[in-house]
Design an enzyme around this catalytic site. Structure first.
Site, mmCIF file in Angstrom:
data_model
loop_
_atom_site.group_PDB
_atom_site.id
_atom_site.type_symbol
_atom_site.label_atom_id
_atom_site.label_comp_id
_atom_site.label_asym_id
_atom_site.label_seq_id
_atom_site.Cartn_x
_atom_site.Cartn_y
_atom_site.Cartn_z
ATOM 1 N N GLU B 280 0.832 -1.203 0.000
ATOM 2 C CA GLU B 280 0.000 0.000 0.000
ATOM 3 C C GLU B 280 0.865 1.251 0.000
ATOM 4 O OE1 GLU B 280 -4.111 -0.283 1.872
ATOM 5 O OE2 GLU B 280 -3.048 0.968 3.313
ATOM 6 N N GLU B 283 2.031 1.718 -3.380
ATOM 7 C CA GLU B 283 0.916 2.158 -4.216
ATOM 8 C C GLU B 283 0.694 3.660 -4.032
ATOM 9 O OE1 GLU B 283 -2.834 0.200 -3.427
ATOM 10 O OE2 GLU B 283 -3.872 1.385 -4.955
ATOM 11 N N CYS B 307 -8.397 -2.074 4.114
ATOM 12 C CA CYS B 307 -8.292 -3.275 4.973
ATOM 13 C C CYS B 307 -9.584 -3.594 5.699
ATOM 14 C CB CYS B 307 -7.194 -3.166 6.016
ATOM 15 S SG CYS B 307 -6.189 -1.746 5.910
ATOM 16 N N SER B 327 -7.480 1.860 -2.199
ATOM 17 C CA SER B 327 -6.265 1.114 -2.516
ATOM 18 C C SER B 327 -6.679 -0.231 -3.099
ATOM 19 C CB SER B 327 -5.459 0.901 -1.238
ATOM 20 O OG SER B 327 -4.577 -0.183 -1.422
ATOM 21 N N LYS B 366 -15.552 -9.669 7.824
ATOM 22 C CA LYS B 366 -14.527 -10.545 7.260
ATOM 23 C C LYS B 366 -15.114 -11.862 6.766
ATOM 24 C CE LYS B 366 -10.696 -8.146 8.065
ATOM 25 N NZ LYS B 366 -9.872 -7.689 6.944
ATOM 26 N N GLU B 369 -16.299 -11.051 3.422
ATOM 27 C CA GLU B 369 -15.130 -10.831 2.574
ATOM 28 C C GLU B 369 -14.521 -12.173 2.134
ATOM 29 O OE1 GLU B 369 -11.630 -9.268 4.456
ATOM 30 O OE2 GLU B 369 -11.109 -8.054 2.716
ATOM 31 N N GLU B 374 -14.374 -12.879 -5.752
ATOM 32 C CA GLU B 374 -13.064 -12.485 -6.289
ATOM 33 C C GLU B 374 -11.908 -12.955 -5.410
ATOM 34 O OE1 GLU B 374 -15.765 -10.695 -5.613
ATOM 35 O OE2 GLU B 374 -15.346 -8.660 -5.026
ATOM 36 N N CYS B 523 -10.372 -1.770 14.648
ATOM 37 C CA CYS B 523 -10.674 -3.203 14.830
ATOM 38 C C CYS B 523 -10.859 -3.600 16.288
ATOM 39 C CB CYS B 523 -9.576 -4.052 14.215
ATOM 40 S SG CYS B 523 -9.362 -3.697 12.473
#
Lengths: 387, 593, 156
Positions: B280, B283, B307, B327, B366, B369, B374, B523
């Site tokens: 990141e 990036e 994230c 990102s 999560k 996710e 994908e 988190c």
């Protein structure tokens, strides 16, 4: 006890012998403080049922500092057995608008709203014409106050003033926590007077006759005339304007069918008075009333009546607070269970206690008032609940 | 201005605007509550917290009634106790009281109230609606209306903390319920799966979808190689599930517990957190170069972190035109998954089809996710199951382990090395701090100019934090950044993220790089963390995170030796071909309503 | 612009884009179509920039903001105590027999829906009912039959 003979009066529903707008013109020539004082001296109390002193409400609203204030006329009369506001708005709407305008002028509010219940939509066209007349009149006399209609969408609880405001703000009509009261923080957060249709009409009448004359009507507790919506087992169903202070006995004598066994005073949120208490119960003493009176004769099952009321409350509770949402369901299910013999008759005592909890712990007047009819019917007609 | 009142005979003075409940708390008088939650606005609808105010016949909800001068309050009288007992009994009467099989049993506020007040189940008839169907449509969240007490904490959470408004109240009277749009399944509405509704639910009405049975199956299957990675914030919260004080760091015990449960390899999500920083960070630098030097308008700034899967789904629903700002890095969980079934499998000579890869996360999102189509770049589902901190707590109990007495064990290697920079991912501002520790050094060759590497402006619970870092003395490769002022912001809680997005939409966003975490506090306050969570608890978990960081020998991501090794052995270079294949992803537009 | 969008934008012109435009918008759609479709609610949510769940939550609170398909004529018969005492039961049975629907149902030709409602403020003239916005009072089985026949024959 200030018992009076039953007496008809003709103040609110009389045709316009003096134009209500003339009353308005005369009133706004006086000082605002003087008019608010007059309203306080008249002893006028809110006619929707809660009975808050109107003059005090105006005074508090006038003391609020704000760029905008609202005058809302609560025409969401949803109480079963109540239809007086329909009559006032169809027959003498100018008295209402004049009262609203006086309230607006006295408290520096420029916007008036009539919150009309959805069920009365057929009245909108006529009312809009009358409102146009009023708005033109206000312009003509240089009064910065205009009125429009807000149409409700079908919810009894919106008769509660903060629920009504929530509804106008495009939300679910759930009553707010109080304080703050609408006078401090009402529609769009601005100071707001919410008043019943009859209250505004009465206010206009106070200004017309003066407080000294007005207090001659009624009881020490409540002055003025009161509209009664009379229905049920009566040959004289309809709206009657009476002086407060008569006993139920006199009332039944005048409006009953000769076989009256119970009178529901104040709509389903009020009390059910059995025959044995007709003599000693004075209407307008101790309890305020919105004027809904339903008369039941001896052919009626009071179990059926109570069941019907509870069905109503179970549906029309907004559902947010526990005592009202679940309590209403418990009362209904409870009387059914006793009737069916699934629960012992003693369970009725438990239910009366529950209704008292609802009275002290519910968030708004809806849940708080269920105990009135519930306890009075269950206590006075216990056999009918069981057998 | 303050007001003075008397509660149960004790004088107390509080700020004007405080409630009776606040005043009582101040003098350690505990008034029971249910719909009240410190994070949320006042509702005053359960009526459990009623008190007597002298001069009033009505009982007042102490959470919703302002303290006034001269008030005399009683909190425990027969009148109150009777009414309260009725009220709790009413709640129980509309509740599915099969507590024995409830996931929230012993952690349920209604159960506690009911037990404290010795509620008689027979006091009232049951008015529980029969045959309510549990909504299990979502990968992340289950909704069981039969356990709902209609406190509306979830609705307020979804509106006030997250500004998602996927939940509403529908109907009225006895039909009143908590509902989505048209009462559609969770999987079909704008829910971000953040799980904040779960952590704010007092009962078992909202829970995460549980996967631990599948995990036990895999552990018991000798043909499977079960790999676990544990997120940074789990280690500072798991202890709460197992009777330890809030803020206890249990990293070593957790590893031991997982090993004793039979996990084949206990690895650390921190490893891919560090990897995220490298990818990141590069990036960001690449984007800065594209925009500032090449004038490439197709490259979007500010760049925003990716994230937090709740945040990612939020932007996919609410601001799909702005996905270019995200990102392209996968979250550490998904990087871990992709590497487990490629790099890890290859190095350990295990067939990736035999690997079951499990993530222990502070998060409900999560789970969703892990199931995104994908996320199969390894050729398999990269992460087979995402478990919450709470689920792990349950599994440790199921395994009969005496957690408090367990010795400490180190993570397995490889993919078990960690740095302080990775640990702080768990707190709001942590990703930003970690990124700056690395990026600044990459560009200038020097450490970030903050004492002891602690970048304090990005820490703490303020909704949106910002900072400006002047870049001076660049290495030749980054000379285009010489003298530049890097403006950064950190937002946590989606309502704050929305504020940032609205700045971008209005073209008034001054920042280059923004960290967003869906959950308040980051988190450590995630939707999969132990219940309750409030600011007091968040702060303790955050402190534990920074303590963990301070105690680490390595505190910069680019110094993680395993990270250096994976680039040498497998990935070649940041943003390289393999990185792109395994560590980066794409986003999609989702329905807005 | 679709009809729906026109309805919404007219109300927004009058009341602004704030949340207090919601009730007038919902009302005017129901006035046109007798109920709110899912698409209606999504469209309103878009226009007012609020969540669709909030639109649904609000609409579902009010008995006149139907979120289920209704016929062109919605009959709401009052079930409050005084109408009940005056013979609402017989009137209701007559309607059910004539239209072959039960409470909550809509006729196959989508012309009528039958609902019960709480007090409509005609307690002195019960039994009473509304058909859309119009009221009918002092109902008897005979009278309600006449009313319905008129709707069946003369109204579309």
């Amino acid at each position: 006890m200030t018992k009076k003979q039953l007496k008809r009066v003709d103040i609110i529903l009389s045709p316009y012998s003096v134009s209500p707008y003339q009353v308005l013109i005369n009133t706004v020539k006086r000082s605002k403080d003087e008019v608010i004082k007059e309203m306080i001296n008249s002893g006028l109390r809110g006619r929707g049922g809660a009975g808050f002193p109107t003059g005090l409400k105006w005074k508090l609203a006038s003391e609020q500092i704000s760029d905008e204030k609202y005058i809302i006329c609560n025409a969401d009369e949803g109480e079963p057995g109540t239809f007086k506001d329909r009559k006032i708005l169809s027959e003498v709407p100018r008295k209402v608008f004049s009262g609203m305008a006086i309230a607006g002028w006295a408290t520096n509010s420029t916007k008036g709203v009539v919150y009309l219940r959805r069920e009365y939509k057929y009245m909108v066209a006529d009312l809009e014409k009358e409102i146009e007349v009023f708005n033109n009149k206000a312009k003509e006399i240089g009064l910065d106050f205009s009125i429009n209609i807000f149409l409700g969408a079908g919810a009894y609880v919106c008769g509660e003033e903060t629920a009504l405001i929530e509804s106008m703000e495009g939300k679910r009509g759930e009553p707010r926590n109080k304080p703050p009261y609408p006078i401090q923080n009402g529609f769009k957060g601005k100071p707001t007077i919410v008043g019943n249709v009859e209250t505004f009409a009465s206010a206009s009448m106070v200004c017309r006759y003066g407080a000294d004359e007005y207090v001659k009507f009624g009881t020490n507790d409540q002055h003025g005339s009161k509209l009664f919506s009379i229905s049920g087992d009566s040959p004289k169903e309809g709206v009657h304007e009476l002086e407060l202070g008569m006993s139920i006995e006199d009332f039944v004598h005048e409006f009953g069918d000769g076989d009256t066994k119970a009178v529901q005073v104040g709509g389903v949120a009020g009390f059910c008075v059995p025959r044995k208490h007709f003599k000693t119960t004075i209407i307008g003493e101790g309890q305020t009333t919105g004027g809904a009176t339903m008369i039941f004769n001896s052919t009626r099952s009071m179990y059926h009546v109570l069941h019907n009321y509870l069905d109503f409350f179970v549906e029309e509770s907004c559902g947010q607070c526990t005592p009202c949402r679940v309590g209403t369901q418990q009362l209904l299910k409870g009387i059914e269970a006793v009737k069916l013999g699934e629960k012992e008759p003693e369970y009725l005592e438990q239910l009366i206690k529950l209704s008292q909890t609802m009275k002290v712990a519910s968030k708004c007047g809806l849940g708080q008032s269920v105990a009135n009819s519930f306890a009075s019917i269950v206590t006075n007609f216990k056999e009918e609940m069981i057998y | 201005m303050s007001v003075n009142l008397k509660i149960d005979g004790i004088n107390v003075s509080v700020e004007k605007g405080s409630t009776i409940l606040d005043a009582a708390k101040k003098i350690n008088i505990k008034i029971p509550t249910l719909c009240h939650h410190e994070d949320l606005c006042v509702a005053g609808n359960c009526r459990v917290c009623i008190v007597e105010v002298e001069g009033k016949n009505k009982l007042e909800a102490s959470c919703a009634t302002p303290a006034e001068e001269g008030m005399i309050i009683k909190t425990n009288t027969p009148k109150i106790r009777n009414a309260r007992k009725d009220i709790i009994s009413l709640l129980v009467s509309e509740h599915n009281t099969q507590c024995t099989t409830c996931y929230r049993s012993t952690n349920c506020e209604l159960q506690a109230l009911s037990s404290e007040h010795n509620i008689d189940h027979e006091r009232f008839l049951s008015v529980l609606k029969p045959h309510t169907k549990i909504d299990k449509s979502s990968w992340s969240i289950e909704k069981d209306d039969s356990k709902c007490v209609r406190c509306q904490r979830c609705v307020r959470t979804c509106a006030e903390l997250q500004h998602v408004n996927a939940l509403t109240v529908s109907g009225k009277g006895k039909e009143m319920k908590i509902s989505t749009f048209l009462n559609l399944p969770f999987s079909d509405v704008v829910c971000t799966n953040c799980g904040q509704c779960i952590t704010h639910c007092p009962t078992g009405a909202l829970t995460e979808r549980r996967y631990f049975d599948e995990v036990w199956e895999a552990i018991g299957d000798p043909t499977k190689h079960v790999v676990v990675n544990t997120a940074p914030s789990v280690r500072v919260a798991l202890g709460e599930m197992l009777g330890m004080p809030v803020g206890t760091r249990v990293t070593g015990k957790m590893v031991t517990a997982l090993k004793k449960m039979g996990i084949d390899a206990v690895l650390d999500t921190d490893f891919t957190a560090d990897l995220t920083i490298i990818e990141e960070g590069h990036e960001l630098l690449t984007r800065l170069k594209s925009v500032l030097v090449d004038g490439d308008t197709s490259v979007k700034l500010p760049m925003m972190t990716s994230c937090s899967p709740g945040w990612v789904k939020f932007i996919e629903h609410m601001y799909p035109e702005y996905l270019g700002h995200l990102s392209s890095c996968k979250s550490p969980q998904q990087m871990f998954g992709a590497l487990t079934k490629t790099y890890y499998a290859e190095k350990n000579n295990i067939n990736p089809k035999d690997i079951v890869s499990i993530a222990i996360m502070p998060c409900a999102a999560k789970k969703f996710e892990a199931n995104r189509p994908e996320m199969r770049d390894s050729g398999y589902q990269d992460i087979d199951a995402g478990l919450t901190t709470r689920e792990l707590g349950h599994m440790i109990k199921q395994a009969g382990l005496n957690f408090a007495e367990l010795e400490d064990t180190k993570y397995d290697s490889f993919m078990g090395d960690s740095t302080g920079a990775a640990v702080i991912f768990g707190a709001t501002g942590g990703v930003m701090e970690a990124a700056l520790r690395t990026a600044y050094e990459v560009v200038t060759g020097r450490e970030v100019p903050f004492k002891n590497l602690n970048i304090l402006p990005v820490r703490g619970l303020e909704g949106i934090k910002e900072a400006t870092i002047k870049i001076e003395g660049c290495l030749p490769a980054w000379s285009f950044l010489e003298g530049a002022e890097l403006k950064i912001a950190v937002a946590h809680g989606l309502i704050n993220a929305r504020q940032i997005m609205d700045m971008i939409v209005a073209g008034e966003c001054p920042y280059h790089f923004i960290e967003v975490m869906a959950c308040p506090g980051g988190c450590i306050g995630g939707g999969g963390q132990p219940i309750p969570t409030n600011n007091e608890i968040r702060l303790k978990r955050i402190k534990a995170i920074y303590d963990e960081d301070e105690g680490m020998p390595i505190r910069k991501s680019h110094e993680n030796p395993e990270v250096t090794k994976i680039y040498a052995d497998f990935l070649e270079k940041p943003l390289g071909h393999t990185s792109h294949k395994l560590l980066h992803t794409k986003y999609r537009k989702r329905n807005r309503y | 612009m679709s009809e729906l969008k026109t309805v919404i934008s007219d109300q927004i012109k009058k009341h602004g884009k704030g949340r207090d435009a919601l009730m007038p918008i919902l009302q005017s759609i129901v006035e046109k179509n007798n109920y709110l479709t899912n698409e209606n609610m999504v469209e309103i949510a878009k226009e007012l920039d609020i969540s669709a769940a909030d639109v649904y939550g609000t609409a579902s609170f009010y008995s006149f903001l139907e979120t289920e398909e209704r016929g062109r004529y919605v009959i709401r018969i009052c079930k409050s105590i005084t109408c009940d005492m005056k013979g609402k039961g017989k009137v209701l049975r007559t309607i059910q027999d004539m239209l072959k629907i039960k409470i909550g149902e809509t006729t196959q030709n989508k012309k009528f829906s039958l609902l019960e409602t709480n007090c409509i403020g005609l307690c002195d003239q019960g039994p009473a009912m509304l058909i859309n916005d119009d009221f009918y009072n002092h109902l008897t089985p005979e009278k309600v039959r006449e009313v319905l026949v008129d709707y069946i024959r003369n109204k579309n």
